[in-house]
Design a protein around this motif. Structure first.
Motif, PDB file in Angstrom:
ATOM      1  N   LEU A 151     101.755  38.852 -26.243  1.00  0.00           N
ATOM      2  CA  LEU A 151     101.703  38.845 -24.778  1.00  0.00           C
ATOM      3  C   LEU A 151     100.486  39.610 -24.250  1.00  0.00           C
ATOM      4  O   LEU A 151     100.093  39.434 -23.097  1.00  0.00           O
ATOM      5  N   PHE A 152      99.891  40.448 -25.114  1.00  0.00           N
ATOM      6  CA  PHE A 152      98.794  41.303 -24.667  1.00  0.00           C
ATOM      7  C   PHE A 152      97.442  40.722 -25.065  1.00  0.00           C
ATOM      8  O   PHE A 152      97.272  40.201 -26.157  1.00  0.00           O
ATOM      9  N   ASN A 153      96.496  40.858 -24.141  1.00  0.00           N
ATOM     10  CA  ASN A 153      95.128  40.427 -24.405  1.00  0.00           C
ATOM     11  C   ASN A 153      94.291  41.535 -25.030  1.00  0.00           C
ATOM     12  O   ASN A 153      93.327  41.268 -25.746  1.00  0.00           O
ATOM     13  N   HIS A 154      94.643  42.778 -24.720  1.00  0.00           N
ATOM     14  CA  HIS A 154      93.884  43.931 -25.218  1.00  0.00           C
ATOM     15  C   HIS A 154      94.860  44.989 -25.729  1.00  0.00           C
ATOM     16  O   HIS A 154      95.940  45.166 -25.162  1.00  0.00           O
ATOM     17  N   THR A 155      94.463  45.696 -26.775  1.00  0.00           N
ATOM     18  CA  THR A 155      95.346  46.706 -27.348  1.00  0.00           C
ATOM     19  C   THR A 155      94.569  47.962 -27.729  1.00  0.00           C
ATOM     20  O   THR A 155      93.404  47.890 -28.147  1.00  0.00           O
ATOM     21  N   SER A 156      95.241  49.088 -27.597  1.00  0.00           N
ATOM     22  CA  SER A 156      94.722  50.356 -28.081  1.00  0.00           C
ATOM     23  C   SER A 156      95.887  51.096 -28.724  1.00  0.00           C
ATOM     24  O   SER A 156      96.791  51.576 -28.035  1.00  0.00           O
ATOM     25  N   ASP A 163      92.222  46.497 -30.759  1.00  0.00           N
ATOM     26  CA  ASP A 163      90.912  46.301 -30.124  1.00  0.00           C
ATOM     27  C   ASP A 163      90.178  47.624 -29.912  1.00  0.00           C
ATOM     28  O   ASP A 163      88.954  47.690 -30.010  1.00  0.00           O
ATOM     29  N   PHE A 164      90.923  48.658 -29.579  1.00  0.00           N
ATOM     30  CA  PHE A 164      90.344  49.965 -29.299  1.00  0.00           C
ATOM     31  C   PHE A 164      91.150  51.007 -30.075  1.00  0.00           C
ATOM     32  O   PHE A 164      92.003  51.699 -29.522  1.00  0.00           O
ATOM     33  N   ALA A 405      96.658  39.441 -28.838  1.00  0.00           N
ATOM     34  CA  ALA A 405      96.930  40.371 -29.928  1.00  0.00           C
ATOM     35  C   ALA A 405      97.858  39.717 -30.948  1.00  0.00           C
ATOM     36  O   ALA A 405      98.454  38.664 -30.692  1.00  0.00           O
ATOM     37  N   ASN A 406      97.990  40.357 -32.088  1.00  0.00           N
ATOM     38  CA  ASN A 406      98.912  39.870 -33.105  1.00  0.00           C
ATOM     39  C   ASN A 406      99.642  41.058 -33.733  1.00  0.00           C
ATOM     40  O   ASN A 406      99.440  42.208 -33.346  1.00  0.00           O
ATOM     41  N   TRP A 407     100.495  40.760 -34.716  1.00  0.00           N
ATOM     42  CA  TRP A 407     101.339  41.786 -35.319  1.00  0.00           C
ATOM     43  C   TRP A 407     100.538  42.975 -35.833  1.00  0.00           C
ATOM     44  O   TRP A 407     100.978  44.111 -35.759  1.00  0.00           O
TER      45      TRP A 407
END
Length: 472
Positions: A151-156, A163-164, A405-407
């Motif tokens: 569901l997320f386009n970006h992850t930290s 991504d970050f 994003a993925n697992w």
């Protein structure tokens, strides 16, 4: 009847009540007079809007010209501020009144507070979602499943695949790690054991019986090696004043001093997840104790050098580990080889590269210096720049394929237990943590379906979907 409910929701003082409780109170108070209350989706949305206005206030004449990035979960409590991120600018806010603004572009979520029942829906095509979650998976097992992460386009997150990545969030700096301010000589450590009666191993945890099952392992270890346990878990020794509060005293100089007197420190995380590494690992290294680690299966990638840490996973049984600890405790030269890096410096090139390229500092007031940016603000700027890239693609008329994003961006495996020999990997139907992990998978699947359908609220959809699964 509908507007009566909306009025009730907008005036009810709900500081101590969750939204579902307010709804139930309203139902209970009106059921006798109105047995059939038509609380359809339109009414719920209007009630939520009224409630948001009461909580956040109206935006009035505020009309940001920059892309709006909103913390849906109120993580920073920023009411509204435009900020430059290099040559890009965005307007950051936690005011939900901006939800339908024409420049609204990205919603940010703090993982612990991410709830399927409280989302900015229906999700529009140009709305990007960003996840920040540096905490243990026990805080929200929903995020352990790929269906939710997509569901997320970006992850930290702590995962290097995000991504970050903020894997080293608890490592203040290379200078801090290599510091010898607390380091004791072998002779001093031996005297603490002989004269003060200290054990060779220290264990300090007050989060008892966590998903990693660490307390079970330490119980087994205590049968073979003396362990001083200062926290609430397996407590057998009291913390001295002024660090008797194990939470408030964790960053106190006296606590660092206490750990430095021990040869070994059990550094066991509350969850087993790749790259989940906290201060429990870095703190003993800084004070000159040898960490006995358990948590991330990839922890070896972050050792100061190849011979500086003892990993529980490298031993076939707790008895074998205990034998190694006893051997090192009785052999000064062998023990001190594990601390060679404290005298020569970190040699792990991968760790040195991560620290050199890190554009942010840990979000810690005690170590922050002027001119540095913490990882939260740095991630906000990362999302801001990503939003501008999307806008530039759209301006050219080119097709835009949003990232997903993925697992691997966070996902953590199901919690398991230690067996009687101290080997990790035992599945038990009586493990509450593994049950919680399993129960969140169908929730993640249903949530993704609900959002794909373009619904404005997923709470009811999830309830019906889970009921169908139970009935089946």
């Amino acid at each position: 009847m509908a507007w009566m409910f909306i009025s009730f929701m907008s005036t009810f003082n709900d500081e101590d009540f969750p939204e579902d409780a307010v709804y139930d109170i309203f139902i209970d108070e009106t059921r006798d007079d109105h047995p059939h209350i038509p609380l359809d989706q339109e009414i719920l949305e209007e009630a939520a809007r009224k409630k948001a206005e009461k909580r956040y206030g109206s935006v009035g004449n505020v009309d940001p010209p920059d892309p709006i990035i909103m913390w849906w979960t109120e993580f920073t409590r920023e009411p509204g501020k435009a900020r430059s991120c290099g040559d890009k600018r965005c307007f950051f806010t936690n005011n939900r009144a901006f939800k339908n603004h024409k420049n609204m572009r990205a919603f940010m979520f703090y993982g612990t507070d991410f709830s399927p029942k409280d989302l900015p829906l229906p999700r529009l095509k140009h709305h990007e979602w960003a996840l920040l979650h540096e905490e243990s998976p026990k805080n929200n097992y929903l995020l352990c499943h790929g269906e939710a992460l997509t569901l997320f386009n970006h992850t930290s997150t702590f995962r290097r695949e995000s991504d970050f990545p903020i894997t080293t969030q608890h490592l203040h700096s290379l200078q801090w790690l290599e510091s010898d301010s607390y380091t004791k000589t072998i002779g001093q450590k031996n005297r603490y054991q002989q004269q003060d009666g200290l054990a060779s191993v220290i264990y300090v945890h007050s989060d008892c019986d966590p998903p990693s099952d660490r307390d079970s392992f330490v119980k087994l270890l205590m049968k073979h090696v003396k362990v001083d346990s200062y926290g609430s878990c397996l407590h057998n020794k009291h913390l001295p004043h002024p660090i008797e509060n194990p939470i408030e005293g964790m960053a106190h100089r006296d606590f660092y001093e206490l750990i430095s007197r021990y040869k070994f420190a059990l550094s066991m995380e509350n969850a087993v997840c790749k790259d989940y590494i906290t201060e429990k690992f870095w703190r003993p290294l800084m004070v000159g104790a040898v960490p006995v680690v358990f948590g991330s299966p990839a922890i070896h990638d972050f050792f100061p050098d190849n011979n500086s840490v003892i990993s529980i996973l490298d031993f076939s049984s707790v008895k074998d580990l205990a034998s190694k600890i006893k051997e090192l405790n009785e052999n000064d030269s062998s023990y001190d080889k594990l601390r060679t890096w404290k005298y020569t410096g970190v040699t792990n090139t991968d760790l040195l590269k991560i620290l050199k390229e890190r554009e942010w500092t840990p979000d810690d007031e005690t170590t922050w210096t002027w001119g540095n940016i913490n990882f939260v603000e740095a991630y906000e700027c990362y999302v801001c720049k990503q939003v501008h890239e999307t806008l530039e693609v759209e301006a050219k008329g080119d097709p835009h394929i949003p990232k997903s994003a993925n697992w691997q961006h966070y996902g953590c495996p199901m919690p398991l237990k230690f067996d009687g020999d101290g080997k990790y990997g035992l599945f038990s139907h009586r493990n509450t943590w593994s049950t919680l992990w399993q129960n969140q998978k169908p929730v993640a699947e249903s949530l993704r379906e609900c959002i794909a359908l373009g619904l404005s609220y997923c709470g009811d959809y999830l309830s019906r979907a889970l009921k169908r699964q139970r009935d089946f």
